[in-house]
Design an enzyme around this catalytic site. Structure first.
Site, PDB file in Angstrom:
ATOM      1  N   SER A 127      29.940  91.131  76.942  1.00 56.37           N
ATOM      2  CA  SER A 127      30.342  92.150  77.171  1.00 56.37           C
ATOM      3  C   SER A 127      29.491  93.236  76.846  1.00 56.37           C
ATOM      4  O   SER A 127      28.057  93.046  77.485  1.00 56.37           O
ATOM      5  CB  SER A 127      31.847  92.562  76.181  1.00 56.37           C
ATOM      6  N   HIS A 144      38.256  88.806  81.288  1.00 56.00           N
ATOM      7  CA  HIS A 144      37.152  89.119  80.433  1.00 56.00           C
ATOM      8  C   HIS A 144      37.168  88.262  79.346  1.00 56.00           C
ATOM      9  O   HIS A 144      37.591  88.388  78.099  1.00 56.00           O
ATOM     10  CB  HIS A 144      37.265  90.656  79.789  1.00 56.00           C
ATOM     11  N   ASP A 157      37.881  89.703  86.080  1.00 56.36           N
ATOM     12  CA  ASP A 157      37.353  90.737  84.909  1.00 56.36           C
ATOM     13  C   ASP A 157      37.832  92.062  85.401  1.00 56.36           C
ATOM     14  O   ASP A 157      36.925  92.766  86.195  1.00 56.36           O
ATOM     15  CB  ASP A 157      36.051  90.521  84.554  1.00 56.36           C
TER      16      ASP A 157
END
Length: 659
Positions: free
Chosen positions: A202, A339, A308
């Protein structure tokens, strides 16, 4: 295979040590005196006795305007025996804003320190696994976060320089200090080779992308997991807002209390220079790493969830294409998850592959990882295939065209253009989403226009990024558009819309490396969370129709006038099986995934000027073969429509529910 740990906490360090020793014996083959040059690093150093220290590296910036340049906190764990023997080691680095505010990984681990401020726990397993194998692990607090000076500027110069300055310091080009405010210098050249690999999920992986895009010397590889490649595309899609807040909120979220008090000017710039109109500004130029892909010298191992809905799949697609254009060495894993870190969806294979990747690019071992298939793709939960190159060489962009059908809003999708004058009309309903549209794709409903292929007689594979060009006439001065690709047919997939985004976290733990009292190498196991569906939305794209004339700047629409715009759909690798149908749906607001426009428009599509350009393996001939002939009796038939759990509103935090 990993060692299975007890469901209850470890009763003693001895138990952990025994499990670790067994793990090492299972994973590491024994060498003989006449063995060939090393092809795998081995756990020959003590993790318990490792050097644990903190250094503050000068970034050369004064983001908080206190009159002195900012220093970022760098926590280090490295093998003591290597230093004692005069052996230098390479570095694995995770630069993050999350070490104090939010935690890392599926268990939200944070850094911990002893009473003297020395690091005790390093989140995740990188330290536990790699330090005994002759690596240093370095955890950097981005400027403005945790124990660092400065202000977090969400992907801008401060974020990137926070990590780049550390790479420079590791290579003897930067200044480090033993304390946050003191003058005693700390140097890495006595123990570090300078060769650095950055990794992170991320926001952490985003920083790795940004640092690689500077071309900094010494950065040998990056492993971005679910990472952003352009911050504009995190917040907008051609002017359409993807979240109801901007980067100022995110900066405030991760900044330390001290930084919040002194960084109001940074917060204001993130408001003023990132207008909610969706217009592109110089602020977004600074945070666009794709344009600098030509500077990348490091190899890149991309990992991304195709479902995601936080860091959406467009990010890896445009980054991958730009890296390919400039000949960057690269590898990719694409999962069916949202994610989620690969440690939580393919753990044993991931650790083994990452180990070999770092051994090759940081230690120089000729272990063949660079000659293996470029891509691993998850086809169904826990079933993976590989491709020598990705997208496959047989992939060709193919134009498919919508046509009218027997009922309004239920059209056709094929190679032939629509008849002159053909149109379809829909009215934006901000209370509906892509699952609502797909569930009623065969029915005339007012909020969408659907276009459906014939049932396929053979599998059809899409591999790469798609675009959909739409010519639409609105009856209002504002309109947002969504285009989605749907596989119409029954399947069992990961439930990416549910909590966990395709995984379920278990109570059982497995151990990956060595442990200490304050830093365990044992982590909760996971399994795939699946759901049976009647359709799968596998690619999406959005736009503000007001950006029809300029992708970087919107303007009011002229009611009654046709406007043409191209929507960029997320990269994907999906096989539509024989017996299923391929659908393109065009609609307005995709609830929870984009924000609605100021008005509630009705739009009329000109089908002769609307088309989809799809990356089909085999190109147009493959589509023609798949949509002619008779469906084999054994082929799966389309089922009553049912989808995954409805998408939840995703907070604008690159890390989401499974940071």
């Amino acid at each position: 295979m990993p060692i299975r740990a007890r469901r209850t906490p470890m009763s003693s360090r001895a138990l952990v040590g025994a499990a670790t020793a067994a793990l090492m014996a299972a994973l590491v083959p024994q060498a003989s005196a006449t063995s060939a040059p090393a092809r795998e690093s081995r756990p020959i150093y003590s993790y318990d006795n490792a050097v644990r220290e903190s250094v503050w590296v000068d970034t050369g910036l004064d983001g908080d305007r206190d009159g002195r340049t900012d220093r970022v906190a760098v926590d280090i764990v490295r093998p003591r025996e290597a230093a004692q023997r005069g052996r230098k080691v390479p570095v694995i680095m995770d630069a993050s804003p999350y070490y104090a505010c939010c935690g890392r990984g599926n268990e939200s681990q944070k850094k911990t320190y002893d009473a003297d401020g020395n690091p005790v726990q390093f989140p995740l397993y990188y330290d536990n696994y790699f330090v005994p194998r002759g690596y240093a692990f370095v955890a950097v607090d981005l400027a403005g976060t945790s124990r660092s000076d400065g202000c977090d500027d969400v992907g801008g110069r401060s974020d990137i320089q926070s990590a780049k300055a550390v790479v420079d310091w590791l290579n003897g080009r930067g200044r480090g200090y033993t304390t946050r405010t003191g003058t005693e210098r700390a140097r890495a050249t006595g123990w570090s080779t300078g060769d650095t690999g950055m990794i992170g999920k991320s926001w952490d992986g985003t920083v790795a992308n940004g640092v690689a895009a500077t071309g900094v010397e010494g950065l040998k590889t990056i492993v971005p997991i679910g990472a952003i490649s352009s911050w504009y595309d995190y917040y907008f899609a051609k002017g359409a807002p993807l979240y109801d807040s901007g980067p100022d909120w995110l900066s405030n979220y991760v900044n330390s209390p001290d930084a919040r008090a002194r960084c109001g000017h940074v917060q204001q710039r993130l408001v003023d220079d990132a207008p909610r109109t969706g217009d592109w500004t110089p602020l977004w130029d600074e945070r666009d790493y794709v344009k600098d892909a030509h500077k990348v010298k490091a190899s890149v191992f991309v990992v991304h969830g195709q479902q995601d809905l936080n860091v959406r799949a467009k990010h890896f697609g445009q980054w991958w294409d730009a890296l390919a254009e400039h000949g960057v060495e690269r590898k990719i894993w694409l999962s069916q998850t949202g994610h989620v870190d690969p440690f939580d969806f393919r753990r044993a294979d991931w650790v083994r592959t990452l180990h070999r990747w770092f051994d090759h690019y940081l230690l120089g071992y000729d272990n063949g990882v660079d000659r293996e298939p470029m891509a691993d793709i998850e086809r169904s939960p826990d079933r993976w295939t590989t491709d020598r190159v990705w997208p496959p060489r047989a992939t060709a962009t193919t134009t498919l065209r919508p046509g009218t059908g027997a009922a309004p809003g239920v059209g056709t999708l094929g190679l032939a253009p629509a008849r002159p004058g053909a149109t379809e009309t829909f009215t934006d309903d901000p209370n509906l989403d892509e699952l609502d549209w797909a569930a009623h794709v065969d029915a005339s409903t007012p909020a969408k226009a659907g276009f459906i292929s014939r049932p396929l007689t053979r599998d059809l594979r899409l591999s790469g990024s798609s675009t959909v060009t739409v010519t639409a006439t609105p009856n209002t001065t504002s309109a947002h558009l969504t285009a989605v690709l749907v596989d119409l047919g029954p399947d069992t997939i990961r439930d990416y819309g549910a909590a966990g985004e395709g995984i379920t976290t278990l109570t059982e733990r497995t151990c990956w490396g060595a442990s200490t009292t304050g830093d365990s190498a044992c982590f909760k196991e996971t399994k795939a969370k699946t759901t049976d569906v009647g359709f799968t939305v596998f690619s999406r794209g959005w736009a503000d129709l007001g950006n029809w004339a300029d992708a970087h700047q919107g303007r009011p629409l002229t009611p009654g006038k046709a406007h043409t715009i191209t929507l960029d759909l997320a990269a994907t690798d999906h096989v539509v099986p024989a017996g299923h149908r391929l659908a393109l749906i065009v609609a307005g607001t995709d609830q929870y995934l984009i924000d609605p426009p100021a008005s509630r428009p009705t739009l009329t599509l000109d089908l002769t000027r609307t088309s989809a350009r799809l990356p089909l393996v085999g190109g147009a001939p493959a589509f023609l073969r798949a949509t002619t002939g008779t469906v084999h009796p054994a082929a799966p038939r389309t089922a009553p429509q049912a989808g995954v759990t409805a998408p939840r509103p995703v907070p604008p935090i690159p890390g989401g529910s499974t940071r």
